[in-house]
Write a protein that holds these residues in place. Structure first.
Motif, PDB file in Angstrom:
ATOM      1  N   PHE A   1     -49.528  53.073  16.515  1.00 24.26           N
ATOM      2  CA  PHE A   1     -50.714  52.477  17.132  1.00 24.26           C
ATOM      3  C   PHE A   1     -51.952  53.316  16.817  1.00 24.26           C
ATOM      4  O   PHE A   1     -52.996  52.777  16.437  1.00 24.26           O
ATOM      5  CB  PHE A   1     -50.504  52.358  18.650  1.00 24.26           C
ATOM      6  CG  PHE A   1     -51.753  52.002  19.394  1.00 24.26           C
ATOM      7  CD1 PHE A   1     -52.290  50.726  19.329  1.00 24.26           C
ATOM      8  CD2 PHE A   1     -52.409  52.959  20.165  1.00 24.26           C
ATOM      9  CE1 PHE A   1     -53.450  50.401  20.024  1.00 24.26           C
ATOM     10  CE2 PHE A   1     -53.566  52.650  20.860  1.00 24.26           C
ATOM     11  CZ  PHE A   1     -54.085  51.361  20.784  1.00 24.26           C
TER      12      PHE A   1
ATOM     13  N   THR B   1     -50.656  46.917  16.862  1.00 25.75           N
ATOM     14  CA  THR B   1     -51.660  46.502  17.835  1.00 25.75           C
ATOM     15  C   THR B   1     -51.290  47.006  19.226  1.00 25.75           C
ATOM     16  O   THR B   1     -50.132  47.361  19.480  1.00 25.75           O
ATOM     17  CB  THR B   1     -51.782  44.973  17.889  1.00 25.75           C
ATOM     18  OG1 THR B   1     -50.555  44.432  18.403  1.00 25.75           O
ATOM     19  CG2 THR B   1     -52.089  44.377  16.518  1.00 25.75           C
ATOM     20  N   LEU B   2     -52.261  46.979  20.127  1.00 27.31           N
ATOM     21  CA  LEU B   2     -51.996  47.365  21.512  1.00 27.31           C
ATOM     22  C   LEU B   2     -50.987  46.402  22.135  1.00 27.31           C
ATOM     23  O   LEU B   2     -50.110  46.828  22.893  1.00 27.31           O
ATOM     24  CB  LEU B   2     -53.287  47.391  22.328  1.00 27.31           C
ATOM     25  CG  LEU B   2     -53.139  47.798  23.790  1.00 27.31           C
ATOM     26  CD1 LEU B   2     -52.512  49.186  23.921  1.00 27.31           C
ATOM     27  CD2 LEU B   2     -54.484  47.746  24.502  1.00 27.31           C
ATOM     28  N   LYS B   3     -51.087  45.137  21.796  1.00 26.09           N
ATOM     29  CA  LYS B   3     -50.132  44.152  22.325  1.00 26.09           C
ATOM     30  C   LYS B   3     -48.701  44.511  21.915  1.00 26.09           C
ATOM     31  O   LYS B   3     -47.775  44.457  22.723  1.00 26.09           O
ATOM     32  CB  LYS B   3     -50.491  42.752  21.823  1.00 26.09           C
ATOM     33  CG  LYS B   3     -49.643  41.658  22.399  1.00 26.09           C
ATOM     34  CD  LYS B   3     -50.103  40.292  21.928  1.00 26.09           C
ATOM     35  CE  LYS B   3     -49.224  39.203  22.519  1.00 26.09           C
ATOM     36  NZ  LYS B   3     -49.655  37.874  22.084  1.00 26.09           N
ATOM     37  N   GLU B   4     -48.514  44.901  20.665  1.00 25.49           N
ATOM     38  CA  GLU B   4     -47.190  45.316  20.193  1.00 25.49           C
ATOM     39  C   GLU B   4     -46.748  46.609  20.873  1.00 25.49           C
ATOM     40  O   GLU B   4     -45.590  46.753  21.254  1.00 25.49           O
ATOM     41  CB  GLU B   4     -47.197  45.504  18.669  1.00 25.49           C
ATOM     42  CG  GLU B   4     -47.407  44.215  17.899  1.00 25.49           C
ATOM     43  CD  GLU B   4     -47.702  44.451  16.428  1.00 25.49           C
ATOM     44  OE1 GLU B   4     -47.203  43.673  15.597  1.00 25.49           O
ATOM     45  OE2 GLU B   4     -48.444  45.420  16.112  1.00 25.49           O
TER      46      GLU B   4
ATOM     47  N   LYS C   1     -47.563  47.678  23.813  1.00 30.62           N
ATOM     48  CA  LYS C   1     -47.238  47.420  25.218  1.00 30.62           C
ATOM     49  C   LYS C   1     -45.768  47.057  25.403  1.00 30.62           C
ATOM     50  O   LYS C   1     -45.167  47.405  26.417  1.00 30.62           O
ATOM     51  CB  LYS C   1     -48.137  46.334  25.792  1.00 30.62           C
ATOM     52  CG  LYS C   1     -49.538  46.810  26.080  1.00 30.62           C
ATOM     53  CD  LYS C   1     -50.383  45.691  26.671  1.00 30.62           C
ATOM     54  CE  LYS C   1     -51.782  46.156  26.975  1.00 30.62           C
ATOM     55  NZ  LYS C   1     -52.596  45.098  27.613  1.00 30.62           N
ATOM     56  N   LEU C   2     -45.176  46.390  24.426  1.00 29.22           N
ATOM     57  CA  LEU C   2     -43.747  46.064  24.499  1.00 29.22           C
ATOM     58  C   LEU C   2     -42.906  47.336  24.480  1.00 29.22           C
ATOM     59  O   LEU C   2     -41.930  47.466  25.225  1.00 29.22           O
ATOM     60  CB  LEU C   2     -43.350  45.139  23.348  1.00 29.22           C
ATOM     61  CG  LEU C   2     -43.979  43.753  23.356  1.00 29.22           C
ATOM     62  CD1 LEU C   2     -43.627  43.010  22.070  1.00 29.22           C
ATOM     63  CD2 LEU C   2     -43.539  42.967  24.585  1.00 29.22           C
TER      64      LEU C   2
ATOM     65  N   GLN D   1     -52.533  53.078  27.180  1.00 26.74           N
ATOM     66  CA  GLN D   1     -52.937  51.932  27.987  1.00 26.74           C
ATOM     67  C   GLN D   1     -53.708  52.382  29.231  1.00 26.74           C
ATOM     68  O   GLN D   1     -54.665  51.741  29.640  1.00 26.74           O
ATOM     69  CB  GLN D   1     -51.692  51.151  28.401  1.00 26.74           C
ATOM     70  CG  GLN D   1     -51.963  49.860  29.119  1.00 26.74           C
ATOM     71  CD  GLN D   1     -50.681  49.084  29.375  1.00 26.74           C
ATOM     72  OE1 GLN D   1     -49.596  49.488  28.989  1.00 26.74           O
ATOM     73  NE2 GLN D   1     -50.823  47.965  30.036  1.00 26.74           N
TER      74      GLN D   1
END
Length: 171
Positions: free
Chosen positions: A67, A73-76, A78-79, A116
């Protein structure tokens, strides 16, 4: 013997106060980079005797590094962060989790989550202080011993952050 705590560290100590003040001056990226690297260097190896949780935390640190290098990505990310948090919780619920590995797993998971939530850049150190204190002194020392070791860990973390802190960084 003192009852073992999840976290160690005196929030009013000189090291804790200095850490919090310095953290407030740094960007989320600087804090994330430092927290992930510090957790990798100081806490990850304390989990090596627990292969499943070790592998999960190692993957999470790698995801944070990806990251930060703009490869994820931040979305990835976060998982991965949710997976690490869940793995640490499941590990805590297991009857086989030893206090050192558990505190270290929580430290790594929380450090990675600084990507995050930047305030995790301080919180992970309290788990890490517990992991280091229990690893160094064993599990049956007096509270004063653990408090001293936790303060030493916070001092070391402060020196580490001071070494990478960016002066006058927009945050």
């Amino acid at each position: 013997m003192a009852a073992l705590r999840k976290m160690l560290g005196d929030m009013n100590s000189n090291a804790a106060t200095a850490l919090m003040r310095l953290i407030e001056t740094q960007s989320k990226e600087t804090l994330t980079r430092w927290a992930a690297a510090y957790a990798k260097e100081h806490y990850l190896l304390l989990i090596k005797e627990e292969p499943e949780i070790f592998h999960q935390m190692e993957q999470t640190i790698s995801a944070v590094e990806n990251f930060l290098n703009k490869e994820m990505t931040l979305k990835e990310l976060k998982l991965h962060l949710a997976g690490a948090r869940s793995a640490a919780k499941e590990f805590a619920d297991s009857r086989t989790a030893d206090p050192v590995s558990l505190a270290a797993a929580r430290a790594v998971s929380t450090a990675c989550a600084a990507a995050q939530t930047p305030t995790n850049a301080f919180g992970f150190l309290l788990y890490g202080a517990a992991a280091c204190a229990y690893h160094s002194a064993g599990l049956s020392e007096a509270a004063a011993t653990y408090d001293r070791l936790a303060e030493e860990e916070l001092q070391g973390a402060l020196q580490s952050l001071q070494a990478v802190a960016v002066p006058n960084e927009p945050h």
